[in-house]
Design a protein around this motif. Structure first.
Motif, PDB file in Angstrom:
ATOM      1  N   SER A   1      -4.915  -8.062  -4.584  1.00 57.16           N
ATOM      2  CA  SER A   1      -6.247  -7.880  -4.517  1.00 57.16           C
ATOM      3  C   SER A   1      -6.793  -6.410  -4.932  1.00 57.16           C
ATOM      4  O   SER A   1      -5.792  -5.658  -5.029  1.00 57.16           O
ATOM      5  N   HIS A   2      -7.852  -6.146  -4.912  1.00 52.78           N
ATOM      6  CA  HIS A   2      -8.214  -4.947  -5.294  1.00 52.78           C
ATOM      7  C   HIS A   2      -9.526  -4.517  -4.691  1.00 52.78           C
ATOM      8  O   HIS A   2     -10.246  -5.308  -4.147  1.00 52.78           O
ATOM      9  N   ARG A   3      -9.914  -3.342  -4.272  1.00 53.12           N
ATOM     10  CA  ARG A   3     -11.369  -2.909  -3.801  1.00 53.12           C
ATOM     11  C   ARG A   3     -11.650  -1.925  -4.748  1.00 53.12           C
ATOM     12  O   ARG A   3     -11.003  -1.026  -5.084  1.00 53.12           O
ATOM     13  N   LEU A   4     -12.732  -2.180  -5.141  1.00 58.41           N
ATOM     14  CA  LEU A   4     -13.570  -1.256  -6.083  1.00 58.41           C
ATOM     15  C   LEU A   4     -15.019  -0.707  -5.537  1.00 58.41           C
ATOM     16  O   LEU A   4     -15.570  -1.636  -5.085  1.00 58.41           O
TER      17      LEU A   4
ATOM     18  N   LEU B   1     -11.037   2.941  -6.164  1.00 58.70           N
ATOM     19  CA  LEU B   1     -10.239   2.001  -6.584  1.00 58.70           C
ATOM     20  C   LEU B   1      -8.954   1.869  -5.923  1.00 58.70           C
ATOM     21  O   LEU B   1      -8.099   2.802  -6.022  1.00 58.70           O
ATOM     22  N   GLU B   2      -8.631   0.790  -5.243  1.00 58.13           N
ATOM     23  CA  GLU B   2      -7.455   0.585  -4.677  1.00 58.13           C
ATOM     24  C   GLU B   2      -7.030  -0.793  -4.967  1.00 58.13           C
ATOM     25  O   GLU B   2      -7.555  -1.660  -4.838  1.00 58.13           O
ATOM     26  N   LEU B   3      -5.740  -0.816  -5.353  1.00 59.19           N
ATOM     27  CA  LEU B   3      -5.051  -2.171  -5.659  1.00 59.19           C
ATOM     28  C   LEU B   3      -4.024  -2.320  -4.922  1.00 59.19           C
ATOM     29  O   LEU B   3      -2.982  -1.552  -4.308  1.00 59.19           O
TER      30      LEU B   3
ATOM     31  N   PHE C   1       4.298  -3.769  -9.891  1.00 60.89           N
ATOM     32  CA  PHE C   1       3.898  -4.583  -8.580  1.00 60.89           C
ATOM     33  C   PHE C   1       3.101  -5.764  -9.097  1.00 60.89           C
ATOM     34  O   PHE C   1       2.700  -5.919 -10.252  1.00 60.89           O
TER      35      PHE C   1
ATOM     36  N   VAL D   1      -1.628   2.051  -5.976  1.00 62.33           N
ATOM     37  CA  VAL D   1      -1.300   0.844  -5.908  1.00 62.33           C
ATOM     38  C   VAL D   1      -0.430   0.739  -4.671  1.00 62.33           C
ATOM     39  O   VAL D   1       0.501   1.347  -4.692  1.00 62.33           O
TER      40      VAL D   1
END
Ligand SMILES: [Zn+2]
Ligand SMILES: [Zn+2]
Ligand SMILES: [Zn+2]
Ligand SMILES: [Zn+2]
Lengths: 146, 146
Positions: B126-129, A129-131, B122, A93
């Motif tokens: 947004s997120h990336r998957l 996966l990145e938040l 947090f 995160v």
DNA sequence: CGCTTGACGATACTCAGTCTCATTTGCTAG
DNA sequence: CTAGCAAATGAGACTGAGTATCGTCAAGCG
């Protein structure tokens, strides 16, 4: 400021030489807080007159990444950065304001992956996966003075 | 082979000039199957003697990305690539063998994001998957001849 | 200790992406 | 239909990340 098994330990356990330059790079990394780029370390090194070659920093980062002592993340703007972290499956995160990152373990992704696999016919092998968001510290700071 | 509102249409609707170079780049993109890089398009253009400047291809990609007609993905090896896609929140399942991609809509992520937000403090923005695996076609091909 | 070999650092190089600027072209107002 | 203007283009210079080469150096081991 993490108490991750120190990079030097990981290096040693994996049977790599504990060279002075590697120690220096590991040192630079551990005194960083959020994510950083190779260039950041190059600058840090120059500032503290550590005399570590540019190529060596890249090589060290590559090696540390292979050993999972450090992980590469892709920022929303397309930049690449690194984060020191633990060698188990997890995600990050990332604070879009101060770059601080936190690891999240239980990602709930296996279920999503299974579902996606079923619907698309893909045999899912891995995921990223990145938040992104605002960390507690920044939230506090923001509400304090605008 | 997608029937996404054509890039040209999107351009037009957004009030951008329908220039010849942009049409050419859009054409090159639509006849691509999996993900591609800017360099791929440059090569394609040269091969078909389309006479589109390198800078123009980069500019077009940037614009198309802004208009969500194309999306940037980060491959596991750190490379950047693009995929033509629909302008709604979704993620990509990417074949690590042939580069073909599929879009997934219901990503189940809102729940994960909410959970992560609760645990880390947090404020998730947004997120990336991205999911990587083997597509049905490649699976079939693989099992057929080795 | 000294050897051996992996690691290092200087430097040259590659390649993606950006910038500049003179020229061209899509658009539209007339 | 045409003129005129702003937006877009393309050539090419430039930047900066990352890699490759290669002679030198030092970690680790006997
Ligand atoms: Zn923060
Ligand atoms: Zn996961
Ligand atoms: Zn495939
Ligand atoms: Zn999602």
């Amino acid at each position: 400021m993490t108490d991750i098994p120190t990079i030097v330990t990981v290096l040693d356990r994996a049977g790599y030489r504990l060279t002075e330059p590697r120690r220096k790079v590991a040192g630079l990394i551990s005194r960083r807080d959020g994510h950083f780029s190779a260039a950041d370390l190059v600058d840090d090194a120059r500032e503290r007159r550590l005399d570590v070659g540019r190529a060596t920093i890249f090589r060290a980062l590559e090696l540390f990444t292979e050993l999972n002592a450090v992980e590469r993340v892709d920022l929303p703007n397309g930049d690449h950065a690194y984060v020191e972290c633990e060698p188990v499956h997890h995600h990050h995160v990332i604070c879009s304001q101060c770059a601080r990152t936190t690891e999240v373990e239980a990602c709930g992704m296996p279920a999503v992956a299974r579902d996606v696999g079923r619907r698309t016919g893909f045999k899912i092998q891995s995921h990223r996966l990145e938040l992104f968001g605002i960390c507690p510290e920044c939230q506090a700071a923001n509400s304090r003075h605008g």
